[in-house]
Write an enzyme that holds these catalytic residues in place. Structure first.
Site, PDB file in Angstrom:
ATOM      1  N   ASP A 108       0.860  -1.185   0.000  1.00  0.00           N
ATOM      2  CA  ASP A 108       0.000   0.000   0.000  1.00  0.00           C
ATOM      3  C   ASP A 108       0.904   1.245   0.000  1.00  0.00           C
ATOM      4  OD1 ASP A 108      -2.323   1.556   0.373  1.00  0.00           O
ATOM      5  OD2 ASP A 108      -2.348   1.247   2.519  1.00  0.00           O
ATOM      6  N   VAL A 158      -9.706  -3.576   0.879  1.00  0.00           N
ATOM      7  CA  VAL A 158     -10.171  -4.922   0.521  1.00  0.00           C
ATOM      8  C   VAL A 158      -9.897  -5.920   1.654  1.00  0.00           C
ATOM      9  CG1 VAL A 158      -9.997  -4.608  -1.976  1.00  0.00           C
ATOM     10  CG2 VAL A 158      -7.977  -5.346  -0.711  1.00  0.00           C
TER      11      VAL A 158
HETATM   12  P1  IMP Z   1       1.949  -0.488   3.778  1.00  0.00           P
HETATM   13  O1  IMP Z   1       3.070  -0.436   4.771  1.00  0.00           O
HETATM   14  O2  IMP Z   1       1.114   0.773   3.828  1.00  0.00           O
HETATM   15  O3  IMP Z   1       2.390  -0.810   2.373  1.00  0.00           O
HETATM   16  O4  IMP Z   1       0.953  -1.573   4.266  1.00  0.00           O
HETATM   17  C1  IMP Z   1       1.129  -2.913   4.091  1.00  0.00           C
HETATM   18  C2  IMP Z   1       0.163  -3.661   4.984  1.00  0.00           C
HETATM   19  O5  IMP Z   1      -1.041  -2.913   5.216  1.00  0.00           O
HETATM   20  C3  IMP Z   1      -0.303  -4.917   4.333  1.00  0.00           C
HETATM   21  O6  IMP Z   1       0.568  -5.993   4.605  1.00  0.00           O
HETATM   22  C4  IMP Z   1      -1.676  -5.110   4.936  1.00  0.00           C
HETATM   23  O7  IMP Z   1      -1.575  -5.806   6.166  1.00  0.00           O
HETATM   24  C5  IMP Z   1      -2.181  -3.720   5.213  1.00  0.00           C
HETATM   25  N1  IMP Z   1      -3.124  -3.247   4.172  1.00  0.00           N
HETATM   26  C6  IMP Z   1      -2.928  -2.282   3.248  1.00  0.00           C
HETATM   27  N2  IMP Z   1      -4.013  -2.114   2.462  1.00  0.00           N
HETATM   28  C7  IMP Z   1      -4.920  -3.020   2.885  1.00  0.00           C
HETATM   29  C8  IMP Z   1      -6.260  -3.378   2.450  1.00  0.00           C
HETATM   30  O8  IMP Z   1      -6.843  -2.849   1.509  1.00  0.00           O
HETATM   31  N3  IMP Z   1      -6.850  -4.356   3.157  1.00  0.00           N
HETATM   32  C9  IMP Z   1      -6.266  -5.014   4.212  1.00  0.00           C
HETATM   33  N4  IMP Z   1      -5.028  -4.723   4.631  1.00  0.00           N
HETATM   34  C10 IMP Z   1      -4.351  -3.734   3.982  1.00  0.00           C
END
Ligand code: IMP
Length: 189
Positions: A108, A158
């Site tokens: 994300d 999601v």
């Molecule tokens: P980042 O550090 O923002 O890239 O987040 C990564 C983590 O956020 C992922 O491993 C997920 O656990 C959580 N995450 C991000 N987007 C979603 C989503 O749409 N649904 C569920 N978990 C999410």
């Protein structure tokens, strides 16, 4: 069953069916089989979400590999990354000189992936790449590369197939978009 106990009641619509997900695992598995042939990669699953994807993915990889897990957290309130990443459970393996493949459920903002990549590279991994089921490039805050992914998703939250909201709904077998009222109801708690 009491009304409301059925988990699929919280899904607004299905984004990827079980068949779609199996197709993604097959395609990615074939690519990874080619790219990691003879490399004995260390395949590191990011707990807890990626476990569901990892088990299907590696069964589509015709490669000798070793498996490990890492648990890092960054999510503060359930659906917005706090940006602050903490290491909850470390990998057991010595990563020095290894070709490491991180398996993620979704990338994300990229904070979590950047943290894991930096950690493994600092410890002397020969290469660190990432295979994610889903990629949300529109939300990126860190300069990270998702080397392999199943599909891109827009800026929407999601759940299912390992993806959670407040540690729930991981066991839904497909990927769906949460009903807005589910998020609203939890925000008001
Ligand atoms: P980042 O550090 O923002 O890239 O987040 C990564 C983590 O956020 C992922 O491993 C997920 O656990 C959580 N995450 C991000 N987007 C979603 C989503 O749409 N649904 C569920 N978990 C999410």
């Amino acid at each position: 069953m009491a009304k409301g106990d059925n988990i699929t009641n919280i899904i607004d619509h299905v984004l990827y069916s079980q068949e779609d997900i199996q197709e993604m695992c097959k395609r990615l598995g074939q690519q990874l089989t080619q790219d990691y042939a003879g490399k004995n990669p260390l395949v590191v699953g990011a707990l807890k979400g990626a476990v569901f994807f990892l088990t299907d993915l590696v069964r589509n990889m015709d490669v000798v590999m070793e498996n490990d897990f890492i648990d890092v957290s960054s999510y503060g309130d359930g659906f917005e990354s706090s940006g602050k990443v903490t290491l909850d459970t470390d990998v057991k393996a010595d990563v020095k000189g290894r070709d490491v493949l991180i398996v993620e459920d979704i990338v994300d903002t990229g904070h979590t992936l950047k943290f894991m990549e930096d950690l493994l590279l600092q410890r002397g991994a020969k290469s660190v790449k990432c295979c994610a089921l889903l990629n949300k490039p529109a939300r990126r805050e860190e300069d990270v590369t998702v080397d392999y992914y199943g599909a891109e998703v827009q800026n929407q939250f999601v759940v299912g197939y390992g993806l959670d909201y407040l540690n729930k709904y991981r066991n839904i077998p497909y990927i769906g978009v949460l009903k807005p009222e589910v998020i609203k109801a939890n925000l008001n708690k």
